[in-house]
Design a protein around this motif. Structure first.
Motif, PDB file in Angstrom:
ATOM      1  N   ALA A  49       0.944  -1.237   0.001  1.00  6.98           N
ATOM      2  CA  ALA A  49      -0.268  -0.027   0.084  1.00  6.98           C
ATOM      3  C   ALA A  49       0.872   1.330  -0.033  1.00  6.98           C
ATOM      4  CB  ALA A  49      -0.791   0.025   1.310  1.00  6.98           C
ATOM      5  N   LEU A  50       1.962   1.267   0.673  1.00  9.19           N
ATOM      6  CA  LEU A  50       2.979   2.301   0.892  1.00  9.19           C
ATOM      7  C   LEU A  50       3.554   2.740  -0.524  1.00  9.19           C
ATOM      8  CD1 LEU A  50       4.380   4.597   2.388  1.00  9.19           C
ATOM      9  CD2 LEU A  50       6.211   2.799   3.143  1.00  9.19           C
ATOM     10  N   PHE A  51       4.042   1.589  -1.166  1.00 11.42           N
ATOM     11  CA  PHE A  51       4.476   1.605  -2.370  1.00 11.42           C
ATOM     12  C   PHE A  51       3.815   2.123  -3.716  1.00 11.42           C
ATOM     13  CE2 PHE A  51       8.494   0.372  -0.499  1.00 11.42           C
ATOM     14  CZ  PHE A  51       9.723   0.642  -1.134  1.00 11.42           C
ATOM     15  N   SER A  52       2.359   1.813  -3.355  1.00 17.76           N
ATOM     16  CA  SER A  52       1.609   2.222  -4.343  1.00 17.76           C
ATOM     17  C   SER A  52       1.314   3.529  -4.349  1.00 17.76           C
ATOM     18  CB  SER A  52       0.318   1.357  -4.256  1.00 17.76           C
ATOM     19  OG  SER A  52       0.436  -0.050  -4.563  1.00 17.76           O
ATOM     20  N   VAL A  53       0.847   4.066  -3.031  1.00 19.45           N
ATOM     21  CA  VAL A  53       0.751   5.513  -2.924  1.00 19.45           C
ATOM     22  C   VAL A  53       2.189   6.258  -3.509  1.00 19.45           C
ATOM     23  CG1 VAL A  53       0.609   7.468  -1.227  1.00 19.45           C
ATOM     24  CG2 VAL A  53      -0.767   5.270  -0.976  1.00 19.45           C
ATOM     25  N   ALA A  80       1.640  -5.287 -10.671  1.00 13.99           N
ATOM     26  CA  ALA A  80       3.192  -5.695 -10.868  1.00 13.99           C
ATOM     27  C   ALA A  80       3.528  -5.694 -12.015  1.00 13.99           C
ATOM     28  CB  ALA A  80       2.835  -7.008 -10.407  1.00 13.99           C
ATOM     29  N   GLY A  81       2.824  -5.943 -13.355  1.00 16.41           N
ATOM     30  CA  GLY A  81       3.514  -5.784 -14.744  1.00 16.41           C
ATOM     31  C   GLY A  81       3.655  -4.409 -15.091  1.00 16.41           C
ATOM     32  N   LEU A  82       3.079  -3.512 -14.745  1.00 11.61           N
ATOM     33  CA  LEU A  82       3.302  -2.197 -15.142  1.00 11.61           C
ATOM     34  C   LEU A  82       4.662  -1.668 -14.447  1.00 11.61           C
ATOM     35  CD1 LEU A  82      -0.148  -0.637 -15.119  1.00 11.61           C
ATOM     36  CD2 LEU A  82       1.311  -0.818 -17.124  1.00 11.61           C
ATOM     37  N   SER A  83       4.810  -2.287 -13.061  1.00 10.87           N
ATOM     38  CA  SER A  83       5.842  -1.806 -12.363  1.00 10.87           C
ATOM     39  C   SER A  83       7.077  -2.407 -12.912  1.00 10.87           C
ATOM     40  CB  SER A  83       5.778  -2.299 -10.979  1.00 10.87           C
ATOM     41  OG  SER A  83       4.587  -1.515 -10.195  1.00 10.87           O
ATOM     42  N   LEU A  84       6.994  -3.827 -13.291  1.00  5.73           N
ATOM     43  CA  LEU A  84       8.155  -4.274 -13.959  1.00  5.73           C
ATOM     44  C   LEU A  84       8.450  -3.503 -15.419  1.00  5.73           C
ATOM     45  CD1 LEU A  84       7.368  -8.044 -13.291  1.00  5.73           C
ATOM     46  CD2 LEU A  84       9.415  -6.606 -12.587  1.00  5.73           C
ATOM     47  N   LEU A  85       7.379  -3.185 -16.265  1.00  3.92           N
ATOM     48  CA  LEU A  85       7.488  -2.521 -17.579  1.00  3.92           C
ATOM     49  C   LEU A  85       8.462  -1.171 -17.114  1.00  3.92           C
ATOM     50  CD1 LEU A  85       7.000  -2.724 -20.179  1.00  3.92           C
ATOM     51  CD2 LEU A  85       4.753  -1.477 -20.177  1.00  3.92           C
ATOM     52  N   ALA A  86       7.872  -0.495 -16.151  1.00  2.00           N
ATOM     53  CA  ALA A  86       8.463   1.001 -15.771  1.00  2.00           C
ATOM     54  C   ALA A  86       9.872   0.775 -15.598  1.00  2.00           C
ATOM     55  CB  ALA A  86       7.734   1.775 -14.642  1.00  2.00           C
ATOM     56  N   LEU A  87      10.524  -0.330 -14.911  1.00  2.00           N
ATOM     57  CA  LEU A  87      11.680  -0.375 -14.614  1.00  2.00           C
ATOM     58  C   LEU A  87      12.484  -0.797 -15.909  1.00  2.00           C
ATOM     59  CD1 LEU A  87      13.906  -1.401 -12.482  1.00  2.00           C
ATOM     60  CD2 LEU A  87      13.242  -3.471 -12.619  1.00  2.00           C
ATOM     61  N   THR A  88      11.955  -1.281 -16.727  1.00  2.00           N
ATOM     62  CA  THR A  88      12.675  -1.733 -18.199  1.00  2.00           C
ATOM     63  C   THR A  88      12.902  -0.232 -18.760  1.00  2.00           C
ATOM     64  OG1 THR A  88      10.881  -1.969 -19.370  1.00  2.00           O
ATOM     65  CG2 THR A  88      11.783  -3.760 -18.589  1.00  2.00           C
ATOM     66  N   ARG A  89      11.971   0.692 -18.541  1.00  2.00           N
ATOM     67  CA  ARG A  89      12.132   2.198 -19.212  1.00  2.00           C
ATOM     68  C   ARG A  89      13.087   2.970 -18.411  1.00  2.00           C
ATOM     69  NH1 ARG A  89       7.551   3.214 -22.513  1.00  2.00           N
ATOM     70  NH2 ARG A  89       6.945   1.269 -23.553  1.00  2.00           N
ATOM     71  N   SER A 107      10.231  -0.476  -6.409  1.00  2.00           N
ATOM     72  CA  SER A 107       8.661  -0.646  -6.579  1.00  2.00           C
ATOM     73  C   SER A 107       8.307  -1.913  -7.105  1.00  2.00           C
ATOM     74  CB  SER A 107       8.213   0.537  -7.412  1.00  2.00           C
ATOM     75  OG  SER A 107       8.274   1.893  -6.663  1.00  2.00           O
ATOM     76  N   ALA A 108       9.250  -2.174  -8.450  1.00  2.00           N
ATOM     77  CA  ALA A 108       9.064  -3.474  -8.971  1.00  2.00           C
ATOM     78  C   ALA A 108       8.994  -4.692  -7.954  1.00  2.00           C
ATOM     79  CB  ALA A 108       9.895  -3.504 -10.187  1.00  2.00           C
ATOM     80  N   THR A 109      10.165  -4.547  -7.221  1.00  2.00           N
ATOM     81  CA  THR A 109      10.328  -5.739  -6.330  1.00  2.00           C
ATOM     82  C   THR A 109       9.306  -5.827  -5.188  1.00  2.00           C
ATOM     83  OG1 THR A 109      12.861  -5.407  -6.463  1.00  2.00           O
ATOM     84  CG2 THR A 109      11.828  -6.616  -4.375  1.00  2.00           C
ATOM     85  N   VAL A 110       8.676  -4.793  -4.632  1.00  2.00           N
ATOM     86  CA  VAL A 110       7.636  -4.863  -3.818  1.00  2.00           C
ATOM     87  C   VAL A 110       6.280  -5.335  -4.525  1.00  2.00           C
ATOM     88  CG1 VAL A 110       6.147  -3.635  -2.423  1.00  2.00           C
ATOM     89  CG2 VAL A 110       8.656  -3.275  -2.319  1.00  2.00           C
ATOM     90  N   ALA A 111       6.303  -4.873  -5.531  1.00  2.00           N
ATOM     91  CA  ALA A 111       4.780  -5.193  -6.248  1.00  2.00           C
ATOM     92  C   ALA A 111       5.055  -6.632  -6.703  1.00  2.00           C
ATOM     93  CB  ALA A 111       4.523  -4.471  -7.617  1.00  2.00           C
ATOM     94  N   THR A 112       6.091  -7.198  -7.368  1.00  2.00           N
ATOM     95  CA  THR A 112       6.178  -8.849  -7.624  1.00  2.00           C
ATOM     96  C   THR A 112       6.155  -9.546  -6.388  1.00  2.00           C
ATOM     97  OG1 THR A 112       7.498  -7.931  -9.447  1.00  2.00           O
ATOM     98  CG2 THR A 112       7.674 -10.202  -8.922  1.00  2.00           C
ATOM     99  N   GLY A 113       6.770  -9.199  -5.148  1.00  2.00           N
ATOM    100  CA  GLY A 113       6.861  -9.781  -4.149  1.00  2.00           C
ATOM    101  C   GLY A 113       5.684 -10.002  -3.549  1.00  2.00           C
ATOM    102  N   PHE A 114       4.828  -8.729  -3.555  1.00  2.00           N
ATOM    103  CA  PHE A 114       3.629  -9.048  -3.206  1.00  2.00           C
ATOM    104  C   PHE A 114       2.413  -9.860  -3.953  1.00  2.00           C
ATOM    105  CE2 PHE A 114      -0.860  -7.159  -2.537  1.00  2.00           C
ATOM    106  CZ  PHE A 114      -1.245  -7.578  -1.306  1.00  2.00           C
ATOM    107  N   LEU A 115       2.660  -9.850  -4.992  1.00  2.00           N
ATOM    108  CA  LEU A 115       1.749 -10.749  -6.107  1.00  2.00           C
ATOM    109  C   LEU A 115       1.964 -12.180  -5.703  1.00  2.00           C
ATOM    110  CD1 LEU A 115      -0.152 -11.137  -8.416  1.00  2.00           C
ATOM    111  CD2 LEU A 115       1.881 -10.754 -10.110  1.00  2.00           C
ATOM    112  N   LEU A 116       3.327 -12.513  -5.609  1.00  2.00           N
ATOM    113  CA  LEU A 116       3.683 -13.795  -5.011  1.00  2.00           C
ATOM    114  C   LEU A 116       3.110 -14.257  -3.715  1.00  2.00           C
ATOM    115  CD1 LEU A 116       7.438 -13.890  -6.412  1.00  2.00           C
ATOM    116  CD2 LEU A 116       5.223 -15.051  -7.400  1.00  2.00           C
ATOM    117  N   TRP A 117       3.135 -13.105  -2.815  1.00  2.00           N
ATOM    118  CA  TRP A 117       2.588 -13.526  -1.425  1.00  2.00           C
ATOM    119  C   TRP A 117       1.194 -13.632  -1.593  1.00  2.00           C
ATOM    120  CZ3 TRP A 117      -0.699 -10.184   1.423  1.00  2.00           C
ATOM    121  CH2 TRP A 117      -0.866 -10.702   2.867  1.00  2.00           C
ATOM    122  N   TRP A 118       0.400 -13.037  -2.232  1.00  2.00           N
ATOM    123  CA  TRP A 118      -0.835 -12.920  -2.452  1.00  2.00           C
ATOM    124  C   TRP A 118      -1.355 -14.309  -3.097  1.00  2.00           C
ATOM    125  CZ3 TRP A 118      -5.022 -10.367  -0.718  1.00  2.00           C
ATOM    126  CH2 TRP A 118      -6.209 -10.410  -1.177  1.00  2.00           C
TER     127      TRP A 118
END
Length: 577
Positions: free
Chosen positions: A476-480, A543-552, A561-572
């Motif tokens: 939630a913090l990183f999304s904000v 999570a996908g948008l965060s990873l895509l933003a990292l490539t840009r 952000s990409a790490t937190v989003a991907t990690g949270f997706l896996l946790w979820w």
């Protein structure tokens, strides 16, 4: 309205003495009453006390104290005849329901009367020894039919004084002591027996009687117990699935962690199919559990036994909250002797009761065959697995002036299951001559199907261990931060990643909160399917948008952000779902 108020004020002083007993301080204390501090929270203005009565009315040398609480109505339309209520059991407490009684009957004094020998009476026939015996049954290490009878006798208790007849006789004794000319009797489950007997003992003092979840004296409850449960499951359309779950538990007993509240230690239960029946017989008392029964039983049939964990966490502490000495004193004299037990009992609770009663060897009670000419309302739940309409309806028909009302979607204790039942009961007490039917009463909870719930134990674990939700707070913090930073710097992918994450969190919270308000029991089994399917797509997008933003744009903010989003997706997906 103003004229009625003025009239009431004008008549107040002239009618007070005739309309109601004096409160403390106005007149000398009633004979046989000892006022005391309330042992539980009660509404403001209520008073608690004890009724002093003989332990045995045929040998009145020794007296005991029966607890009660009274709230005197302050309504200008106050009626002179109160409602006196006693809970079931035997041995269930009553005082804590005084507030609900006051809400249901605002224009009447309400009295919550304990049973003699209960927790808030003196002596209290609590038996931790029996609670430990039941807990040992759940360990699959039964310790035999040990009891607390010897200890109670050493303390001067005569168990022969704790019968339905004596409990019933306390009711008119309290009416006389408090000075009410008439009142209305209200019993639920076991106390429907004692209240019907009280009405028979006190015809002049009984205006009306409410019997909620009627347990007729002529019904052999133990002989009926398993059939009642299976009938309820059949009506729910779950008999075949439940039989499958029972067979599986017999072949491979279910192991669950549990807390021993007597010893304060953890242990592992081993539940057979018979234990499963005993669990369900208790759990299906509650309307919220009945509503999710298709999910619960379906999960058990599929081998998903983790759904029993919330039930186990409730049942073990409940075993020590019951006054087992009182319970068995009554059951061993007034119930067990009148059952045939044609086969070895399957429910472990029935096994224990029969074994203890053999050891206690108390005298067999005498059937009261009680009846009353007073108006009687018998209410019952359509799906009651303990006192079903099958036995309550004909017993009501046998009373001279009774009617029966059945409530859809309700299990045991209509009064506690929903506001509609309380309204029907209140309307009957207001006018006992009028018909009392549950017109317009829908099931208090909508039925939930297996397709509506994604089974997962994670929400229940989070309730007990909130720190396990740390990944949720971090995401939630990183999304904000993504939304704010991305919007402020023109990073569209980052901003949309944060927006998708917040949308997932917001919509999920909205669905879960709505479910909590509607029927929180669902969250003990899993999460609504819409959260597990449709809303999880939003999380994957974030999570996908965060990873895509990292490539840009390389850099630690995007990497974090990409790490937190991907990690949270896996946790979820892997833990939460």
């Amino acid at each position: 309205m103003l004229s009625r108020v003025l009239l009431a004020l004008a008549c107040l002083f002239s009618l007070a003495a005739a309309a109601r007993p004096a409160s403390a301080g106005e007149l000398p204390e009633p004979a046989g009453i000892e006022w005391s501090a309330c042992p539980v929270r009660v509404p403001s203005g209520a008073r608690c006390g004890f009724l002093i009565v003989p332990e045995r009315r045929d040998a009145p040398d020794r007296t005991i104290k029966v607890g009660f609480a009274r709230h005197m109505s302050t309504s200008m339309q106050r009626k002179p005849d109160p409602v006196v209520y006693t809970s079931g059991g035997p041995g269930s407490a009553s005082l804590q329901l005084l507030g609900l009684l006051r809400q249901a009957f605002p224009d009447r004094d309400v009295i919550a009367l304990e049973q003699r020998g209960s927790r808030w009476s003196e002596p209290s026939l609590g038996c931790p020894e029996t609670a430990q015996l039941l807990l040992d049954e759940l360990r699959a290490r039964p310790s035999g039919a040990g009891s607390c009878l010897a200890r109670l006798r050493e303390e001067g208790v005569d168990p022969r004084g704790y019968t339905t007849a004596e409990i019933a006789a306390d009711v008119p004794a309290l009416r006389a002591a408090l000075g009410y000319p008439q009142w209305n009797l209200f019993g639920v489950s076991y106390s429907t027996r004692s209240m019907l007997q009280a009405a028979a003992l006190d015809p002049e003092g009984t205006r009306a009687v409410v019997l909620d979840s009627f347990l007729p004296e002529q019904v052999a409850w133990y002989d009926d117990a398993e059939r009642n449960l299976l009938d309820t499951l059949t009506r729910l359309g779950l008999r075949e699935q439940f039989d499958q779950a029972v067979r599986q538990a017999d072949a491979h007993p279910i192991e669950l962690p549990a807390l021993d509240p007597v010893r304060g230690t953890s242990f592992t239960t081993r539940l057979t199919g018979d234990d499963l029946k005993a669990f369900l017989a208790e759990a299906l008392h509650e309307a919220p559990v009945l509503a999710v029964a298709p999910v619960l039983v379906g999960a058990l049939a599929d081998g998903r036994t983790e759904v029993l964990r919330p039930l186990m966490d409730q049942i073990a502490p409940a075993l020590v909250s019951h006054d087992w000495g009182l319970y068995h004193a009554v059951q061993c004299q007034d119930e067990v002797p009148f059952n045939a037990f044609p086969a070895e009992p399957r429910l472990f609770t029935v096994k224990v009761d029969r074994a203890l009663c053999r050891e206690w060897a108390l005298p067999k009670g005498k059937p009261a065959k009680a009846t009353t000419q007073a108006p009687v309302l018998v209410v019952g739940g359509e799906l009651d697995p303990t006192t079903p309409p099958r036995t309550a309806r004909p017993a009501a028909a046998a009373l001279p002036n009774a009617r029966f009302a059945e409530f859809p979607g309700v299990g045991h204790a209509v009064f506690l299951s929903g506001a509609c039942g309380r309204r029907v009961i209140g309307a009957f007490v207001a006018d006992p001559a009028a018909a009392a039917q549950p017109v317009g009463c829908a099931a208090p909870y909508e039925r939930v199907g297996p397709e509506e719930v994604h089974l997962t134990a994670a929400p229940y674990r989070l309730l007990g261990t909130p720190w396990l939700g740390f990944p949720l707070a971090l995401f939630a913090l990183f999304s904000v931060l993504q939304l704010v930073a991305g919007g402020g710097r023109g990073w569209a992918l980052t901003a949309f990643a944060g927006l998708s994450g917040l949308a997932f969190l917001g919509l999920s919270f909205q669905v879960l909160y709505a479910q909590f308000k509607t029927n929180e029991v669902v969250l003990g089994l899993g999460v609504p399917s819409v959260v597990a399917r449709e809303l999880t797509v939003l999380l994957a997008v974030s999570a996908g948008l965060s990873l895509l933003a990292l490539t840009r744009r390389r850099g630690w903010p995007h990497l974090a952000s990409a790490t937190v989003a991907t990690g949270f997706l896996l946790w979820w997906v892997l833990w939460m779902l």
